[in-house]
Design a protein around this motif. Structure first.
Motif, PDB file in Angstrom:
ATOM      1  N   LEU A  78       0.847  -1.198   0.000  1.00  0.00           N
ATOM      2  CA  LEU A  78       0.000   0.000   0.000  1.00  0.00           C
ATOM      3  C   LEU A  78       0.882   1.248   0.000  1.00  0.00           C
ATOM      4  N   ASP A  79       1.940   1.196   0.784  1.00  0.00           N
ATOM      5  CA  ASP A  79       2.863   2.317   0.840  1.00  0.00           C
ATOM      6  C   ASP A  79       3.443   2.602  -0.546  1.00  0.00           C
ATOM      7  N   LEU A  80       3.764   1.540  -1.256  1.00  0.00           N
ATOM      8  CA  LEU A  80       4.301   1.690  -2.609  1.00  0.00           C
ATOM      9  C   LEU A  80       3.234   2.301  -3.534  1.00  0.00           C
ATOM     10  N   ALA A  81       1.983   1.849  -3.354  1.00  0.00           N
ATOM     11  CA  ALA A  81       0.896   2.417  -4.172  1.00  0.00           C
ATOM     12  C   ALA A  81       0.784   3.923  -3.928  1.00  0.00           C
ATOM     13  N   LEU A  82       0.937   4.354  -2.670  1.00  0.00           N
ATOM     14  CA  LEU A  82       0.857   5.782  -2.356  1.00  0.00           C
ATOM     15  C   LEU A  82       2.025   6.539  -2.982  1.00  0.00           C
ATOM     16  N   ILE A 116       8.568 -10.371  -5.790  1.00  0.00           N
ATOM     17  CA  ILE A 116       8.795 -10.467  -7.240  1.00  0.00           C
ATOM     18  C   ILE A 116       7.819  -9.545  -7.978  1.00  0.00           C
ATOM     19  N   ALA A 117       6.575  -9.477  -7.498  1.00  0.00           N
ATOM     20  CA  ALA A 117       5.590  -8.577  -8.129  1.00  0.00           C
ATOM     21  C   ALA A 117       6.034  -7.119  -7.973  1.00  0.00           C
ATOM     22  N   THR A 118       6.607  -6.801  -6.818  1.00  0.00           N
ATOM     23  CA  THR A 118       7.079  -5.437  -6.586  1.00  0.00           C
ATOM     24  C   THR A 118       8.260  -5.110  -7.488  1.00  0.00           C
ATOM     25  N   TRP A 119       9.151  -6.078  -7.652  1.00  0.00           N
ATOM     26  CA  TRP A 119      10.283  -5.863  -8.564  1.00  0.00           C
ATOM     27  C   TRP A 119       9.775  -5.569  -9.980  1.00  0.00           C
ATOM     28  N   LYS A 120       8.747  -6.310 -10.379  1.00  0.00           N
ATOM     29  CA  LYS A 120       8.193  -6.113 -11.730  1.00  0.00           C
ATOM     30  C   LYS A 120       7.626  -4.690 -11.852  1.00  0.00           C
TER      31      LYS A 120
END
Lengths: 246, 310
Positions: B140-144, B168-172
């Motif tokens: 969520l923090d990344l989404a913000l 892995i999804a975050t790396w993508k």
């Protein structure tokens, strides 16, 4: 500036929404202060005397500023700071004044609504409506600004929301006892009365009463303005965005 | 005109008597990902916070998108996305309300749906933030951080607490953002993350950048590694010196293991020459080299050699 105002509005809306979502916040910030005011007004009415009732009601319009803009805001700023919410917000597009102003605006709205409720009670109890509503508005808004700034000072010196709220207790007690919200300052010895005249709640109460027909004195406005200046300097000095922990 | 989105020159920062950052220099061109590596207390987060505009530089120059990140932070913040090391989220709000709040603060944000999809949180839209797991809060923090379509993204240990799938999804997601032209400054404890994502890295230790460059540049010059399990009948002090150095003995799976770092002359064939020397020694001593391995230095080897002050 336009963006800042939009951010203040959005953040105030957020805080108001959170107050009404959280039962304990609703009780502490909104209902309990009104309960205290209602008790004092009821007691004054029972003890008799239209002047006494009018004095207590106008005093309570002023004294309510000690709750949402001081006690709740001090706890709110501190717990949000310790949870890194303030820093997270500061890392976004909203400016520091907009973030702090948003919370202060939310608390001010709560105080305004409470003051209106007591004003409505005044009308219902034949105390009447203010003859100069502008003075009452200046008192309410000016008081909210001073005590919101003081809440930032207390927050900066406190390490948790609970401690911050505890730290507001002496300010509340001194204000309630020495400022003319329950007992007239004329009842005090000279030296104490002189001190009471310069407390931050005193000009708020004096201006509210001036709005309800008492004589207006520029000195009240001057003391209130001086407190805005002093509290601004103190808030800039002591407020902090980073947690005190570790 | 400089094409560097981030420029740091001679940056110093101190907290009281402690100098957290001791004169570091680096720059990040537009559309690249630069990773700062280091142990806790190396000075990574302090460096990030100066670049994010949370504090002024005590000394040195810092430029972000051509401006001073502290003095010009009001102008810069709408162009920047920040993910702090700790979340700082409001527990009473739901995930979609949180993203909605951040959207309302930005001029041209992603939609709530887009932000939810990017963070893979669509199924948590109505969940209160306080009920999310640590990894979900990081997402969520990344989404913000990305909801305002930032030109520069600061990610402070973004995948800490995430499960492998989410990592892995975050790396993508980060790779997609960089491919779209976003400049990213990342700190991480995961060397694999830096190797996989970063165009260039810097390893910080005790407030200084000890080495910087692409991963191949950083590992180059740190030698090759030779290791084998020492047979029980072979005294440790009879093991050969390779490239002039004795082995380092460690215990792995209950067996002593000899490890050599081969860094001497002959850059093209030193491992070959040392392996030949080792095999010759083994033949003359009738020693079987169990679990013999030969490999180039890894980023982990370089990292450990720096943080252990070798």
């Amino acid at each position: 500036m336009k963006t800042d105002l939009a951010h203040v509005y959005r953040l105030a809306r957020l805080d108001l929404g959170l107050i009404f979502r959280n039962r304990s916040a609703l009780a502490n910030a909104v209902l309990m202060p009104l309960g205290v005011a209602a008790f004092l007004i009821f007691t004054a009415r029972e003890q008799g005397g239209a002047d006494n009732l009018s004095y207590v009601i106008t005093g309570q319009i002023a004294a309510l500023v000690l709750f949402a803009p001081l006690v709740n805001l001090a706890g709110f700023f501190t717990s949000r700071r310790e949870e890194l919410v303030l820093k997270r917000l500061l890392g976004g597009p909203a400016s520091a004044p907009a973030i702090l102003g948003g919370s202060a605006a939310g608390a001010t709205v709560v105080y305004l609504v409470q003051a209106l409720a007591v004003g409505a009670a005044a009308a219902a109890l034949d105390v009447g409506l203010p003859s100069n509503p502008l003075l009452v508005l200046i008192a309410v808004l000016g008081g909210a600004v001073v005590f919101a700034l003081l809440s930032m000072v207390i927050s900066g010196l406190s390490s948790s929301g609970e401690l911050a709220q505890l730290a507001t207790v002496p300010v509340m007690l001194i204000s309630m006892i020495l400022s003319p919200v329950i007992v007239p300052t004329e009842a005090f010895p000279d030296r104490l009365r002189q001190v009471a005249e310069f407390l931050p709640l005193t000009p708020v109460a004096d201006l509210v009463r001036a709005g309800y027909g008492d004589a207006f004195q520029w000195s009240s406005l001057a003391v209130l303005a001086a407190w805005v200046a002093v509290a601004t300097v103190l808030a800039r000095r002591f407020f902090r965005w980073d947690p005190r922990r570790g | 005109m400089s094409t560097e989105t981030i420029e740091v020159g001679g940056l110093r920062q101190r907290y009281g008597a402690f100098e957290a950052v001791r004169g570091i220099d680096f720059s990040v061109p537009s559309g690249q990902l630069f990773a700062l590596l280091g142990t806790n207390g190396a000075g990574k987060t302090t460096t990030m916070e100066v670049l994010e505009g949370f504090r002024p530089a005590a000394a040195g120059t810092v430029r972000l998108l051509g401006a001073d990140p502290f003095r010009d932070r009001r102008a810069l913040r709408p162009r920047v996305g920040i993910m702090l090391q700790e979340s700082g989220l409001i527990g009473d709000l739901t995930v979609s309300e949180t993203i909605g709040l951040w959207r309302d603060l930005h001029a041209r944000p992603l939609s709530v749906g887009e932000a939810l999809a990017r963070a893979d949180l669509a199924d948590k839209a109505g969940t209160a933030v306080r009920q999310l797991s640590g990894g979900q809060k990081r997402r969520l923090d990344l989404a913000l951080a990305v909801v305002g379509r930032p030109e520069v993204l600061f990610l402070d240990e973004p995948t800490t607490g995430m499960d492998p799938e989410a990592r892995i999804a975050t790396w993508k997601l980060i790779q997609d953002l960089v491919a779209d032209g976003t400049t990213v400054l990342l700190t991480t404890h995961y060397l694999e993350e830096a190797e996989r994502l970063a165009d260039r890295i810097a390893i910080m230790h005790r407030g200084e950048i000890r080495i910087a460059g692409t991963v191949p540049e950083v590992v180059a010059g740190h030698g090759d590694r030779i290791a084998f399990r020492v047979p029980a009948h072979v005294p440790i002090d009879t093991l050969p010196r390779l490239d002039g150095f004795p082995p380092e003995i460690t215990v792995a799976d209950g067996f002593p293991t000899a490890r050599y770092t081969v860094t001497g002359g002959d850059p093209d064939g030193r491992a070959h020459r040392s392996v030949a020397d080792l095999l010759a020694w083994a033949a003359t001593q009738s020693v079987t080299l169990d679990r013999l391995s030969v490999r180039p230095a890894s980023l982990e080897d370089v990292f450990l050699s720096i943080v252990e002050d070798k």
